[in-house]
Design a protein around this motif. Sequence first.
Motif, PDB file in Angstrom:
ATOM      1  N   ASN A   1       0.866  -1.189   0.000  1.00 11.82           N
ATOM      2  CA  ASN A   1       0.000   0.000   0.000  1.00 11.82           C
ATOM      3  C   ASN A   1       0.893   1.227   0.000  1.00 11.82           C
ATOM      4  N   LYS A   2       0.875   1.963  -1.099  1.00  6.80           N
ATOM      5  CA  LYS A   2       1.774   3.109  -1.248  1.00  6.80           C
ATOM      6  C   LYS A   2       0.993   4.371  -0.894  1.00  6.80           C
ATOM      7  N   ASN A   3       0.913   4.780   0.316  1.00  8.42           N
ATOM      8  CA  ASN A   3       0.291   6.036   0.758  1.00  8.42           C
ATOM      9  C   ASN A   3       1.316   7.157   0.675  1.00  8.42           C
ATOM     10  N   PHE A   4       0.789   8.356   0.414  1.00  9.29           N
ATOM     11  CA  PHE A   4       1.680   9.530   0.324  1.00  9.29           C
ATOM     12  C   PHE A   4       2.150   9.890   1.719  1.00  9.29           C
ATOM     13  N   GLU A   5       3.423  10.136   1.819  1.00 10.82           N
ATOM     14  CA  GLU A   5       4.002  10.570   3.081  1.00 10.82           C
ATOM     15  C   GLU A   5       4.634  11.934   2.894  1.00 10.82           C
ATOM     16  N   LEU A   6       4.262  12.853   3.746  1.00  9.03           N
ATOM     17  CA  LEU A   6       4.830  14.194   3.707  1.00  9.03           C
ATOM     18  C   LEU A   6       6.142  14.169   4.473  1.00  9.03           C
ATOM     19  N   ASN A   7       7.205  14.508   3.758  1.00  5.74           N
ATOM     20  CA  ASN A   7       8.488  14.517   4.440  1.00  5.74           C
ATOM     21  C   ASN A   7       9.087  15.924   4.387  1.00  5.74           C
ATOM     22  N   GLY A   8      10.259  16.107   4.866  1.00  9.00           N
ATOM     23  CA  GLY A   8      10.909  17.405   4.966  1.00  9.00           C
ATOM     24  C   GLY A   8      11.146  18.070   3.619  1.00  9.00           C
ATOM     25  N   TRP A   9      11.483  17.264   2.594  1.00  6.63           N
ATOM     26  CA  TRP A   9      11.710  17.850   1.266  1.00  6.63           C
ATOM     27  C   TRP A   9      10.429  18.433   0.688  1.00  6.63           C
TER      28      TRP A   9
ATOM     29  N   VAL B   1       7.894  19.726   2.421  1.00  2.00           N
ATOM     30  CA  VAL B   1       7.633  20.961   3.171  1.00  2.00           C
ATOM     31  C   VAL B   1       8.558  22.071   2.696  1.00  2.00           C
ATOM     32  N   LEU B   2       9.823  21.742   2.500  1.00  2.00           N
ATOM     33  CA  LEU B   2      10.776  22.743   2.029  1.00  2.00           C
ATOM     34  C   LEU B   2      10.392  23.254   0.646  1.00  2.00           C
ATOM     35  N   SER B   3      10.008  22.357  -0.272  1.00  2.77           N
ATOM     36  CA  SER B   3       9.648  22.803  -1.623  1.00  2.77           C
ATOM     37  C   SER B   3       8.364  23.637  -1.609  1.00  2.77           C
TER      38      SER B   3
ATOM     39  N   SER C   1       8.408  27.482  -2.768  1.00  2.00           N
ATOM     40  CA  SER C   1       7.489  27.822  -3.863  1.00  2.00           C
ATOM     41  C   SER C   1       6.558  28.969  -3.471  1.00  2.00           C
ATOM     42  N   PHE C   2       6.040  28.921  -2.259  1.00  3.96           N
ATOM     43  CA  PHE C   2       5.149  29.992  -1.783  1.00  3.96           C
ATOM     44  C   PHE C   2       5.856  31.346  -1.819  1.00  3.96           C
ATOM     45  N   PHE C   3       7.043  31.417  -1.244  1.00  7.53           N
ATOM     46  CA  PHE C   3       7.748  32.697  -1.216  1.00  7.53           C
ATOM     47  C   PHE C   3       8.242  33.109  -2.596  1.00  7.53           C
TER      48      PHE C   3
END
Length: 161
Positions: free
Chosen positions: A6-14, A16-18, A22-24
């Motif tokens: 089961n390949k669920n999406f995992e939010l990792n540090g990269w 969050v950084l991207s 991107s926002f700024f």
Amino acid sequence: MTDVPNKNFELNGWHVLSLFVSFFLVVIVVNVAFTVMAIRTYPGQVSRTPYEDGVAYNAKLAQLNAQARLGWRAAARAGDDGAVMVTFLDRAGRPVTGLKVAAKLERPATETGRKNAFLPETAPGAYSARLGGLSGAWDLSLVAHDAAGARFEAERRLTWP
């Protein structure tokens, strides 16, 4: 059967950084675009001749002081059939005679239809001219000179039916 992980999406540090970068980056690009548009459309220059405008302003102040020392008063009104009537009185309330009076009428919101006229003296201290075709609101600017070189300027809004 084979087991499919089961390949669920995992939010990792990269991630969050991207997202953070991107926002700024979007904020900076929008700010730069708005700054460039603002500078191109309004460079901040109010006048092309600021020094000359300042000298003219000082001359205007000197003329207003000289006019105040004269003590003249002017009253303008809109007459029938497009007549402009102006009366001049001195400090003592006597009519000021022998003036050369130039008048300029223009609409408050536009320069189209501007009218210029000289107002001859019709009675002691009373100056008037029929311009015809006037209706609604007009801004009157007048300049009066006497034989000695005294100058009087006035502005008033007049309204014809």
